[in-house]
Write a protein that holds these residues in place. Structure first.
Motif, PDB file in Angstrom:
ATOM      1  N   LEU A 226     -65.036  62.921  44.882  1.00  0.00           N
ATOM      2  CA  LEU A 226     -63.660  62.528  44.570  1.00  0.00           C
ATOM      3  C   LEU A 226     -62.916  63.710  43.957  1.00  0.00           C
ATOM      4  N   TYR A 230     -59.110  61.624  40.371  1.00  0.00           N
ATOM      5  CA  TYR A 230     -59.665  60.271  40.447  1.00  0.00           C
ATOM      6  C   TYR A 230     -60.959  60.139  39.652  1.00  0.00           C
ATOM      7  N   SER A 243     -59.828  60.767  47.810  1.00  0.00           N
ATOM      8  CA  SER A 243     -59.319  59.725  46.913  1.00  0.00           C
ATOM      9  C   SER A 243     -60.357  58.614  46.788  1.00  0.00           C
ATOM     10  N   THR A 244     -60.193  57.807  45.763  1.00  0.00           N
ATOM     11  CA  THR A 244     -61.083  56.663  45.582  1.00  0.00           C
ATOM     12  C   THR A 244     -61.010  55.753  46.809  1.00  0.00           C
ATOM     13  N   THR A 278     -63.527  57.377  35.678  1.00  0.00           N
ATOM     14  CA  THR A 278     -64.588  57.765  36.603  1.00  0.00           C
ATOM     15  C   THR A 278     -65.625  56.655  36.739  1.00  0.00           C
ATOM     16  N   ALA A 281     -64.108  53.955  38.820  1.00  0.00           N
ATOM     17  CA  ALA A 281     -64.100  54.343  40.242  1.00  0.00           C
ATOM     18  C   ALA A 281     -65.490  54.154  40.839  1.00  0.00           C
TER      19      ALA A 281
END
Ligand SMILES: [Mn+2]
Length: 298
Positions: A226, A230, A243-244, A278, A281
Motif C-alpha cells: 500500500l 494508506y 490504494s487500500t 494501517t 486497512a
C-alpha cells in the motif's frame, strides 16, 4: 456491534476442521529499519472485536468457522523460533482449511513457505508476493533470514521455481535483486507503476497464467504494498503504492479465482501507526479475504 471476542460475530470452529486457521507470528527481529510488527496480531484481534462481520459489499462472514490458535510466542533464539513456526504451520497444513498467518515482519514467510512447500511436495507450489520490495536478497545485513530474503529462500524449495513466483506492487530494488531478476526471466514482476497503468483484469490474467496448472498457492502480503498514505504504520514505507481499495479487489479476486491455501499478512507495525490507519486497512483486507472464502464455501 462490539463483542468480547476477536473476529466479531464470525463463528468459532474446532481445531482441525475450521474453515480458517489463524496463527499470530509476532516476530520482528529481522527488520532492517524500524521494528514494531510484533505487536500487530494483538492489535488486529483487538480491533476485530468492533468490526461488524460483513465485507465491504455486505457479504455475511458469520457462516465461516474460524479457529484462532493465538500467537506463537517468541521464546527461543531466532533459528529455534523459526523451527517452531515451521512445525506449527506444518500441523495446520495437515489439518486442512485456509491458513492465515499474522506477522510479524516478512522474515516469518521463510519458515511458513518452507512448511507449505514441504507439505505439498512433490507437487509444485506457487507464490504471489504483494509488496513494494522484491525480498530477493540472498543475504541481507549478514543474515540469510532477513525480511529482505524470503522469496530467495522460497525459490530454494525443490518444488518452487521462478516462473511460479509473481511479484506485484514492486517499486524498490537492490542491485543484486535486479541482477537476479534479469538472470531469471521467467519470474514475473509487475511493478506498482505497471499495475496502475494496466487494468485489474489484465493483472489478474497475468497471475492466472503464471499459476496455471497449480493446485496450491501461497499469498504473501506485505502491508507496504500500500502507499504510505494508506498504510503509514510500517517499518520500510515506499511512496507510489497501491490504494487500500485496489488491494481489497486484488486479494478478493485472487482468492476467489485461484487455489490459494495460505496467506501471510506482514509488516503492520502498530507503534509506527497513526489512529490505527494501517491496522484498520490490514483488518479490512482480511475481511475481504474472508468474504472470498465465504463465497467459495457457499
Ligand atoms: Mn516490503
Amino acid at each position: 456491534m462490539a463483542t468480547e471476542k476477536p473476529w466479531s460475530e464470525i463463528g468459532a470452529g474446532p481445531p482441525g476442521s475450521a474453515d480458517i486457521n489463524i496463527l499470530g507470528v509476532p516476530f520482528d527481529g529481522a527488520v532492517s529499519n524500524a521494528a514494531g510488527a510484533a505487536e500487530a496480531p494483538v492489535r488486529l484481534r483487538e480491533l476485530s472485536k468492533i468490526l461488524p462481520p460483513f465485507s465491504e459489499a455486505g457479504v455475511d462472514l458469520r457462516p465461516l468457522r474460524i479457529h484462532d490458535y493465538g500467537d506463537l510466542t517468541v521464546t527461543s533464539e531466532w533459528e529455534g523460533y523459526f523451527d517452531s513456526v515451521k512445525e506449527k504451520a506444518a500441523g495446520l497444513f495437515r489439518s486442512g482449511g485456509f491458513n492465515l498467518f499474522l506477522g510479524g515482519d516478512h522474515s516469518i514467510n521463510i519458515p511458513l513457505s518452507a512448511a507449505f512447500a514441504e507439505h505439498h511436495y512433490p507437487a509444485p507450489v506457487g507464490m504471489i508476493h504483494l509488496d513494494s520490495h522484491c525480498d530477493l536478497m540472498d543475504v541481507y545485513d549478514g543474515l540469510k533470514w532477513s525480511h529482505a530474503c524470503p522469496q530467495r529462500r522460497f525459490l530454494e524449495q525443490p518444488n518452487a521455481e521462478p516462473k511460479r513466483l509473481f511479484l506485484l506492487g514492486i517499486r524498490s530494488y537492490e542491485a543484486e535483486e535486479l541482477d537476479f531478476i534479469n538472470r531469471h526471466p521467467s519470474l514475473t514482476v509487475v511493478g506498482a507503476g505497471q499495475f496502475l497503468q494496466q487494468t485489474p483484469g489484465q493483472t489478474l490474467q497475468m497471475i492466472c497464467e503464471a499459476m496455471s496448472g497449480l493446485e496450491s498457492l501461497y499469498l504473501s502480503l506485505d502491508i507496504d504494498v500500500l502507499d504510505p498514505a494508506y498504510a503509514p504504520g510500517t517499518g520500510t514505507p515506499e511512496g507510489g503504492g497501491l490504494s487500500t481499495r485496489q488491494v481489497f479487489e486484488l486479494v478478493r479476486n485472487i482468492v476467489e479465482r485461484l487455489p490459494v491455501k495460505a496467506m501471510d499478512l506482514v509488516e503492520v507495525a502498530p507503534p509506527l501507526d497513526h489512529s490505527d490507519i494501517t491496522s484498520w486497512a490490514a483488518l479490512k483486507i482480511i475481511y475481504e479475504l474472508f468474504a472470498a472464502l465465504a463465497l467459495k464455501k457457499q
